[in-house]
Enzyme design. Structure first.
Site, PDB file in Angstrom:
ATOM      1  N   TYR A 293       9.232 -27.162  50.404  1.00 55.04           N
ATOM      2  CA  TYR A 293       9.346 -28.299  51.315  1.00 55.04           C
ATOM      3  C   TYR A 293       8.199 -28.267  52.324  1.00 55.04           C
ATOM      4  O   TYR A 293       8.019 -27.293  53.050  1.00 55.04           O
ATOM      5  CB  TYR A 293      10.690 -28.248  52.030  1.00 55.04           C
ATOM      6  N   TYR A 337       6.942 -38.783  50.807  1.00 50.12           N
ATOM      7  CA  TYR A 337       7.973 -38.121  51.603  1.00 50.12           C
ATOM      8  C   TYR A 337       9.321 -38.733  51.247  1.00 50.12           C
ATOM      9  O   TYR A 337       9.675 -39.800  51.725  1.00 50.12           O
ATOM     10  CB  TYR A 337       7.674 -38.303  53.091  1.00 50.12           C
TER      11      TYR A 337
END
Length: 384
Positions: A293, A337
């Protein structure tokens, strides 16, 4: 497997919308499109789905998406809290439901207009009174209003602990953008950067520069989770869920845990790492691709260290040396994103052998979810 359900469930289908800065469609429409695409990819019909999982933060409820996608009765539906930390946990909950026989085919989804609608990077504007909001009262009055400012606090401490300069974060940005440049689905397709570009980008919240911060995206992503045996009969080789875990550290807050011990670490990632390694029997050396991440570059370095790929303070060199193929889709800095959901899709493509930046002979992929918050992780493996 040592885990309670390792190997019994698999991701059988993946689907996404286009990733853009202005979708021109509702978040419900994006969710339905991604779900239908995942079902088509798996070779299943909407009527085959009896479970759904999403984020508490999602604006499109399970029953609304079910109606829009033509899905009928549901026997399982669930949501996971804590923003991007929920990504891998959606698959965990789906796998648990499948392994327990509560559902036969579960769709996990996430969709938002994060660029043209509510922008998470804008930080805190208005909050209803809540226990979570109390923690923000210790930071907001002092100007720490945005995710970048919260992570900058940890990043500053990390640099101080290890005697490093902000340029070390550039290795993550350059790596992500190099892969994004050769991924046609990525927003930054064809636009790699150099360490000099990173160092020349403007400050956002020192020591974070613009190129340390992920982009903001409109789009949707979905997966179909079913039993491994059933997945073997469908269109693509299964991406077997070898292990899955959630983790919250002692004294955990959402992004502002500066008082819980050493702020230059990510203990919640350590909780997930210990569980994944324990349940799978794997080690860092067994991992062929890492999808970590990357809402902000410093947290990628901290995760590599928490998961045991390298010693504390050495992750910048680890990334620079290319010792692990990392965020081969371009990550959230380079592709899109989507609160980490697009990273899970990349892991599946790597195991199928269909990724834009395919790594040879992939057997095990690590995927992580949002950091600085209660988080989650997955170990996905090739079948057999």
């Amino acid at each position: 497997m040592k885990g309670t359900f390792g190997g019994r469930a698999a991701i059988a289908g993946i689907g996404a919308t286009a990733f853009s800065k202005n979708s021109g469609r509702s978040e419900l429409a994006l969710a339905a499109e991604a779900v239908r695409a995942a079902l088509d990819d798996a070779g299943l019909a909407p009527g085959d789905v009896d479970g759904m999982v999403t984020f508490t933060m999602d604006t499109s409820p399970e029953i609304g998406v079910a109606r829009a996608a033509g899905i009928g009765e549901l026997s399982f539906f669930s949501r996971v809290h804590y923003g991007g930390g929920a990504a891998c946990a959606t698959v965990l909950q789906a796998a648990l439901a499948v392994a327990a026989g509560v559902a036969g085919a579960v769709v996990c989804y996430r969709a938002f207009n994060e660029r043209s609608g509510r922008r998470f990077g804008a930080g805190v504007r208005h909050r209803e009174p809540s226990a979570e909001g109390v923690a923000l009262g210790w930071t907001l009055p002092f100007g720490l209003l945005t995710p970048a400012s919260w992570v900058a606090m940890q990043a500053s401490r990390y640099l101080h602990l290890h005697g490093l300069e902000p340029e070390v974060f550039g290795h993550v940005a350059v790596t992500d953008r190099r892969y994004a440049a050769t991924n046609p689905a990525a927003y930054f397709h064809g636009r790699p950067i150099t360490l000099a570009d990173h160092a020349a980008s403007r400050w956002i919240a020192e020591p974070l520069r613009l190129l340390d911060c992920c982009q903001e995206t409109d789009g949707g992503q979905a997966f179909v989770v079913t039993s491994t045996d059933r997945a073997r009969t469908l269109r693509h080789p299964p991406a077997v869920i070898t292990a899955a875990a959630q983790g919250a550290a002692a004294g955990q807050e959402q992004m502002t845990g500066f008082y819980r011990g050493e702020p230059g670490r990510l203990p919640e990632a350590g909780v997930v790492a210990r569980r994944l390694w324990r349940d799978s029997g794997l080690r860092p050396s067994d991992i062929d691709v890492g999808i970590l991440y990357d809402h902000f570059t410093p947290h990628v370095l901290m995760q590599l260290e928490e998961f045991g790929f390298c010693a504390p303070g050495e992750a910048g060199e680890f990334v620079a040396a290319g010792r692990l193929p990392l965020n081969t889709h371009g990550g959230q800095l380079g592709e899109a994103y989507l609160h980490g959901m697009n990273g899970i899709a990349e892991a599946v493509r790597q195991l199928r052998g269909s990724a834009a930046n395919q790594v040879a002979d992939v057997a095990h992929v690590l995927v992580t979810a949002g950091t600085g918050v209660p988080t989650s992780g997955l170990l996905l493996g090739a079948d057999g």
